[in-house]
Motif scaffolding. Structure first.
Motif, PDB file in Angstrom:
ATOM      1  N   ASP A   1      -3.786  12.049  10.051  1.00 41.25           N
ATOM      2  CA  ASP A   1      -2.631  12.496   9.547  1.00 41.25           C
ATOM      3  C   ASP A   1      -2.800  13.604   8.401  1.00 41.25           C
ATOM      4  N   THR A   2      -3.752  12.973   7.467  1.00 39.73           N
ATOM      5  CA  THR A   2      -4.056  13.946   6.295  1.00 39.73           C
ATOM      6  C   THR A   2      -4.531  15.090   6.806  1.00 39.73           C
ATOM      7  N   LEU A   3      -5.474  15.102   7.657  1.00 37.81           N
ATOM      8  CA  LEU A   3      -5.946  16.396   8.208  1.00 37.81           C
ATOM      9  C   LEU A   3      -4.695  17.242   9.007  1.00 37.81           C
TER      10      LEU A   3
ATOM     11  N   GLY B   1       4.436   4.193  -0.203  1.00 36.49           N
ATOM     12  CA  GLY B   1       3.324   3.078  -0.551  1.00 36.49           C
ATOM     13  C   GLY B   1       3.216   2.152   0.817  1.00 36.49           C
ATOM     14  N   ALA B   2       2.652   0.932   0.520  1.00 37.69           N
ATOM     15  CA  ALA B   2       2.698  -0.121   1.354  1.00 37.69           C
ATOM     16  C   ALA B   2       3.217  -1.246   0.571  1.00 37.69           C
ATOM     17  N   PRO B   3       4.353  -2.111   1.317  1.00 40.39           N
ATOM     18  CA  PRO B   3       4.986  -2.815   0.447  1.00 40.39           C
ATOM     19  C   PRO B   3       4.003  -3.953  -0.150  1.00 40.39           C
ATOM     20  N   HIS B   4       4.199  -4.191  -1.328  1.00 34.24           N
ATOM     21  CA  HIS B   4       3.315  -5.392  -1.989  1.00 34.24           C
ATOM     22  C   HIS B   4       4.281  -6.374  -2.302  1.00 34.24           C
ATOM     23  N   LEU B   5       4.088  -7.586  -2.779  1.00 35.26           N
ATOM     24  CA  LEU B   5       4.913  -8.719  -2.928  1.00 35.26           C
ATOM     25  C   LEU B   5       4.495  -9.397  -4.299  1.00 35.26           C
TER      26      LEU B   5
ATOM     27  N   ALA C   1     -15.259  12.599   4.673  1.00 32.90           N
ATOM     28  CA  ALA C   1     -14.888  13.070   5.836  1.00 32.90           C
ATOM     29  C   ALA C   1     -13.772  14.258   5.827  1.00 32.90           C
ATOM     30  N   VAL C   2     -12.626  14.058   5.138  1.00 36.50           N
ATOM     31  CA  VAL C   2     -11.680  15.030   5.196  1.00 36.50           C
ATOM     32  C   VAL C   2     -12.308  16.075   4.512  1.00 36.50           C
ATOM     33  N   TRP C   3     -12.879  15.955   3.468  1.00 34.25           N
ATOM     34  CA  TRP C   3     -13.546  17.300   2.467  1.00 34.25           C
ATOM     35  C   TRP C   3     -14.208  18.109   3.498  1.00 34.25           C
TER      36      TRP C   3
ATOM     37  N   ASP D   1      -8.003   0.423  12.519  1.00 34.74           N
ATOM     38  CA  ASP D   1      -6.671   0.914  12.421  1.00 34.74           C
ATOM     39  C   ASP D   1      -6.089   1.459  11.061  1.00 34.74           C
ATOM     40  N   ALA D   2      -6.673   1.027  10.235  1.00 32.18           N
ATOM     41  CA  ALA D   2      -6.173   1.645   8.766  1.00 32.18           C
ATOM     42  C   ALA D   2      -6.797   3.088   8.678  1.00 32.18           C
ATOM     43  N   ALA D   3      -8.225   3.136   9.438  1.00 33.10           N
ATOM     44  CA  ALA D   3      -8.878   4.598   9.049  1.00 33.10           C
ATOM     45  C   ALA D   3      -8.086   5.694   9.814  1.00 33.10           C
ATOM     46  N   LEU D   4      -7.746   5.301  11.203  1.00 32.22           N
ATOM     47  CA  LEU D   4      -7.526   6.172  12.174  1.00 32.22           C
ATOM     48  C   LEU D   4      -6.402   7.290  11.784  1.00 32.22           C
TER      49      LEU D   4
ATOM     50  N   ARG E   1      -5.490  -3.893  -6.759  1.00 30.77           N
ATOM     51  CA  ARG E   1      -6.340  -4.451  -5.676  1.00 30.77           C
ATOM     52  C   ARG E   1      -6.115  -4.050  -4.270  1.00 30.77           C
ATOM     53  N   ARG E   2      -4.940  -3.449  -4.095  1.00 29.60           N
ATOM     54  CA  ARG E   2      -4.698  -2.907  -2.504  1.00 29.60           C
ATOM     55  C   ARG E   2      -5.138  -1.720  -2.457  1.00 29.60           C
ATOM     56  N   ILE E   3      -5.689  -0.886  -3.447  1.00 28.19           N
ATOM     57  CA  ILE E   3      -5.903   0.548  -3.284  1.00 28.19           C
ATOM     58  C   ILE E   3      -6.713   0.527  -2.148  1.00 28.19           C
ATOM     59  N   CYS E   4      -6.587   1.649  -1.100  1.00 25.77           N
ATOM     60  CA  CYS E   4      -7.337   1.910  -0.032  1.00 25.77           C
ATOM     61  C   CYS E   4      -8.837   1.764  -0.219  1.00 25.77           C
ATOM     62  N   PRO E   5      -9.438   0.769   0.366  1.00 20.33           N
ATOM     63  CA  PRO E   5     -10.908   0.506   0.302  1.00 20.33           C
ATOM     64  C   PRO E   5     -11.695   1.580   0.964  1.00 20.33           C
ATOM     65  N   GLY E   6     -11.052   2.285   2.018  1.00 17.28           N
ATOM     66  CA  GLY E   6     -11.665   3.324   2.676  1.00 17.28           C
ATOM     67  C   GLY E   6     -11.436   4.713   2.201  1.00 17.28           C
TER      68      GLY E   6
HETATM   69  C1  HEM Z   1      -7.056  10.308   4.055  1.00 14.21           C
HETATM   70  C2  HEM Z   1      -7.249   8.934   4.605  1.00 14.21           C
HETATM   71  C3  HEM Z   1      -6.723   7.808   4.099  1.00 14.21           C
HETATM   72  C4  HEM Z   1      -5.700   7.594   3.192  1.00 14.21           C
HETATM   73  C5  HEM Z   1      -4.656   8.617   2.781  1.00 14.21           C
HETATM   74  C6  HEM Z   1      -5.301   6.162   3.049  1.00 14.21           C
HETATM   75  C7  HEM Z   1      -4.354   5.550   2.382  1.00 14.21           C
HETATM   76  C8  HEM Z   1      -4.247   4.231   2.244  1.00 14.21           C
HETATM   77  C9  HEM Z   1      -3.119   3.651   1.569  1.00 14.21           C
HETATM   78  C10 HEM Z   1      -1.880   4.440   0.893  1.00 14.21           C
HETATM   79  C11 HEM Z   1      -3.203   2.198   1.750  1.00 14.21           C
HETATM   80  C12 HEM Z   1      -2.165   1.264   1.179  1.00 14.21           C
HETATM   81  C13 HEM Z   1      -2.548   0.904  -0.328  1.00 14.21           C
HETATM   82  C14 HEM Z   1      -1.717  -0.153  -1.032  1.00 14.21           C
HETATM   83  O1  HEM Z   1      -1.379  -1.061  -0.549  1.00 14.21           O
HETATM   84  O2  HEM Z   1      -1.355   0.169  -2.125  1.00 14.21           O
HETATM   85  C15 HEM Z   1      -4.663   1.926   2.373  1.00 14.21           C
HETATM   86  C16 HEM Z   1      -4.849   0.707   2.863  1.00 14.21           C
HETATM   87  C17 HEM Z   1      -5.896   0.577   3.388  1.00 14.21           C
HETATM   88  N1  HEM Z   1      -7.108   1.430   3.943  1.00 14.21           N
HETATM   89 FE1  HEM Z   1      -6.685   3.505   3.829  1.00 14.21          FE
HETATM   90  N2  HEM Z   1      -6.404   5.502   3.829  1.00 14.21           N
HETATM   91  C18 HEM Z   1      -7.192   6.474   4.384  1.00 14.21           C
HETATM   92  C19 HEM Z   1      -8.206   6.366   5.152  1.00 14.21           C
HETATM   93  C20 HEM Z   1      -8.790   4.852   5.284  1.00 14.21           C
HETATM   94  C21 HEM Z   1     -10.241   4.821   5.854  1.00 14.21           C
HETATM   95  C22 HEM Z   1     -11.085   5.989   6.685  1.00 14.21           C
HETATM   96  C23 HEM Z   1     -10.359   3.480   5.936  1.00 14.21           C
HETATM   97  C24 HEM Z   1     -11.392   2.403   6.505  1.00 14.21           C
HETATM   98  C25 HEM Z   1     -12.511   3.067   6.784  1.00 14.21           C
HETATM   99  C26 HEM Z   1      -9.063   2.872   5.367  1.00 14.21           C
HETATM  100  C27 HEM Z   1      -9.065   1.265   5.029  1.00 14.21           C
HETATM  101  C28 HEM Z   1      -7.913   0.832   4.596  1.00 14.21           C
HETATM  102  C29 HEM Z   1      -7.602  -0.518   4.542  1.00 14.21           C
HETATM  103  C30 HEM Z   1      -8.476  -1.595   5.192  1.00 14.21           C
HETATM  104  C31 HEM Z   1      -6.494  -0.843   3.966  1.00 14.21           C
HETATM  105  C32 HEM Z   1      -5.566  -2.078   3.452  1.00 14.21           C
HETATM  106  C33 HEM Z   1      -6.256  -2.755   2.281  1.00 14.21           C
HETATM  107  C34 HEM Z   1      -5.623  -4.046   1.804  1.00 14.21           C
HETATM  108  O3  HEM Z   1      -4.505  -4.299   1.931  1.00 14.21           O
HETATM  109  O4  HEM Z   1      -6.161  -4.742   1.269  1.00 14.21           O
HETATM  110  N3  HEM Z   1      -8.447   3.829   4.807  1.00 14.21           N
HETATM  111  N4  HEM Z   1      -4.896   3.215   2.863  1.00 14.21           N
END
Ligand code: HEM
Length: 512
Positions: A281-283, A343-347, A428-430, A273-276, A416-421
């Motif tokens: 949308d970035t692309l 951003g995504a809401p933190h608490l 992929a996008v590059w 879900d997070a990756a799709l 700690r919540r920075i996007c792990p993907g």
């Molecule tokens: C250009 C593509 C992407 C962008 C711009 C993006 C951006 C983000 C952002 C802004 C967040 C919220 C961070 C925060 O709470 O401060 C997030 C969370 C997350 N992203 Fe991405 N993301 C991308 C692709 C991906 C991909 C490819 C994956 C996995 C393969 C992924 C997995 C996740 C997960 C699991 C979270 C939740 C992290 C957590 O709450 O602990 N994302 N992403």
């Protein structure tokens, strides 16, 4: 809403208002913000849509930390890179909770498959899908053009489903893809701050189902999500090929990780879900930039590509160190159109003080990414314009033509919540943008009736968890016969045995 619910809500509001008034006895004031009304606070001023635009205005008037009272719920909006980094990254331990979302121990498993070293092993498969995208676009999206969203969605979906579950997605009408998209839409609606009154008053969850319509909606959403995730996981485990489901299941068993059955399936679904959306949308924003913002950046990118790559082959991931302008374009997309502008809401767990202000415990913390990416003191002038040069050091050139500046990248989130993907997505996008720029003239679509170019508004977007461009048509015409030769020769990839490719990834990861 039912009148009994109104009565319950009113009583609660009053109670909360009185309690909060009493509680606010600390020596530091709350941060400034728009003047609240009794009981409802700032609810009447809260933007109904595209909140980041209003937040930007508030940050100009009240400064980088703005306080809102949403029916008693404190909301803190952070609008400069410095304060956001200080609070969400440096004090990450107390600022990384999130309202009703996600889990913590899963980060360990995410690291195993999403850190830079493992994601490098996925590059050959990302390259395969990127080539397939070129093939699909050259077949269907030339001439008058086509609504491009579905091509990009299918490409990203196929990359992640193949790596996670071992099956490719070859059609944008694939039922698995349709279901993920629909569930993502629903989820995006649920998690809007304040979309449901229960976000503000979790105690309302104790109301019986007939008074709490959100419960039924959430349950049906969960049941469908669960079914999809279980089925995908089963397909992954039964697949003959290496895949991330199998790999993580083995890790959980081998290391005796306390993860009840179902949790791993859920975790993998969360990654999908997070990756799709973020990646797709970035692309799409990249395509939007090509159509609406080209004041010469495409010609510069072509010059770099023609010099470094030439016309006999496609750009590959190995070219990245020699293509700094393409990397600058990639960084500029994330800045120009961050997919999560609020951003995504933190608490935050506990009350804290910062720069002379009190940040109450359990505040919803909003990183005002939109304002941060518009900060001219960081990114130079005209921050609403798409200018890749702002990422390159002036007058400093290496053999590959430029040095990238180290600027904040709020588009991935914080702490700690920075996007792990992000490493996965960067690769992929590059690669996709490098290959698209190498291959196509990317233009706005044209009307079949009049032949006129169709207008595209670069600011027209949805207001949900992800900022998504409204549908538009784009045309992808190969730049010349050398492009068509390569696309016809090597980009129809459905004859390639992806099982062999996945097993190779498994073997590469095994060596780590
Ligand atoms: C250009 C593509 C992407 C962008 C711009 C993006 C951006 C983000 C952002 C802004 C967040 C919220 C961070 C925060 O709470 O401060 C997030 C969370 C997350 N992203 Fe991405 N993301 C991308 C692709 C991906 C991909 C490819 C994956 C996995 C393969 C992924 C997995 C996740 C997960 C699991 C979270 C939740 C992290 C957590 O709450 O602990 N994302 N992403």
């Amino acid at each position: 809403m039912h009148s009994i619910t109104y009565a319950a809500v009113f009583t609660l509001l009053l109670g909360l208002y009185i309690t909060r008034r009493r509680r606010n006895t600390t020596s530091f004031p709350l941060p400034p913000g728009p003047t609240p009304l009794p009981i409802i606070g700032n609810v009447h001023q809260a933007p109904k849509s595209h909140g980041w635009r209003q937040y930007l205005e508030w940050s100009k008037r009240y400064g980088p930390i703005v306080y809102l009272n949403m029916l008693g719920q404190p909301v803190i909006i952070l609008s400069s890179s410095e304060v956001t980094h200080d609070l969400l990254a440096k004090r990450g331990a107390i600022f990384s909770d999130r309202p009703r979302l996600f889990f913590q121990k899963h980060q360990k498993l995410q690291t195993l498959v999403l850190n830079p070293t493992p994601v490098a092993a996925y590059l050959p498969f990302q390259n395969l899908e990127s080539k397939q995208l070129l093939h699909d676009l050259s077949k269907d999206a030339g001439g008058y053009g086509s609504d491009v969203h579905r091509y990009f969605q299918k490409t990203v979906a196929s990359i992640i489903h193949t790596l996670l579950y071992g099956f490719r997605i070859k059609d944008d009408q694939d039922p698995v893809l349709r279901e993920v998209i629909q569930l993502n839409e629903e989820f995006s609606d649920f998690v809007q701050v304040g979309a449901h009154i229960v976000d503000t008053f979790p105690v309302l969850n104790n109301l019986p189902g007939f008074l709490a319509p959100w419960k039924q909606k959430a349950e049906s959403h969960y049941t469908r999500k669960h079914a999809l995730r279980m089925d995908n996981f089963r397909r992954g485990i039964e697949s003959p090929a290496w895949n991330i489901s199998k790999y993580l299941k083995e890790v959980v068993e081998r290391d005796d990780i306390d993860m009840p059955s179902g949790e791993l399936e859920f975790e993998l679904g969360t990654l999908i879900d997070a990756a799709l959306d973020g990646t797709t949308d970035t692309l799409i924003w990249f395509v939007m930039a090509c159509i609406t913002q080209d004041k010469g950046f495409i010609a510069k990118a072509r010059e770099e590509l023609d010099t470094v790559v030439g016309r006999d082959r496609l750009p590959t991931p190995d070219d990245k160190p020699n293509l700094p302008y393409i990397t600058a374009i990639f960084e500029e997309i994330l800045r120009w159109r961050p997919i999560a502008p609020e951003g995504a809401p933190h608490l935050n767990r506990e009350e804290t003080t910062y720069n002379g202000y009190t940040i109450p415990a359990k505040s919803v913390i909003v990183a005002n990414v939109w304002a941060i990416t518009r900060d001219e003191s960081l990114f130079g002038p005209n921050t609403d314009d798409f200018v890749p040069e702002r990422w390159l050091e002036d007058n400093i050139k290496n053999e590959s033509g430029g040095i990238l500046k180290s600027l904040p990248v709020p588009g991935w989130g914080y702490g700690r919540r920075i996007c792990p993907g992000r490493h996965f997505a960067q690769n992929a996008v590059w690669l996709i943008i490098a290959q698209l720029l190498w291959a196509f003239d990317i233009k706005a679509g044209r009307s079949k009736e009049t032949g006129e170019t169709m207008p595209v508004d670069p600011l027209a977007c949805t207001y949900k968890l992800v900022m998504r461009a409204l549908p538009f048509k784009a045309s992808f015409e190969p730049r010349g016969p050398w492009v068509s030769n390569i696309i016809n020769g090597e980009c129809d990839t459905y004859g390639v045995d992806h099982v062999v490719m996945l097993d190779q990834i498994g073997a590469d990861l095994g060596k780590l």
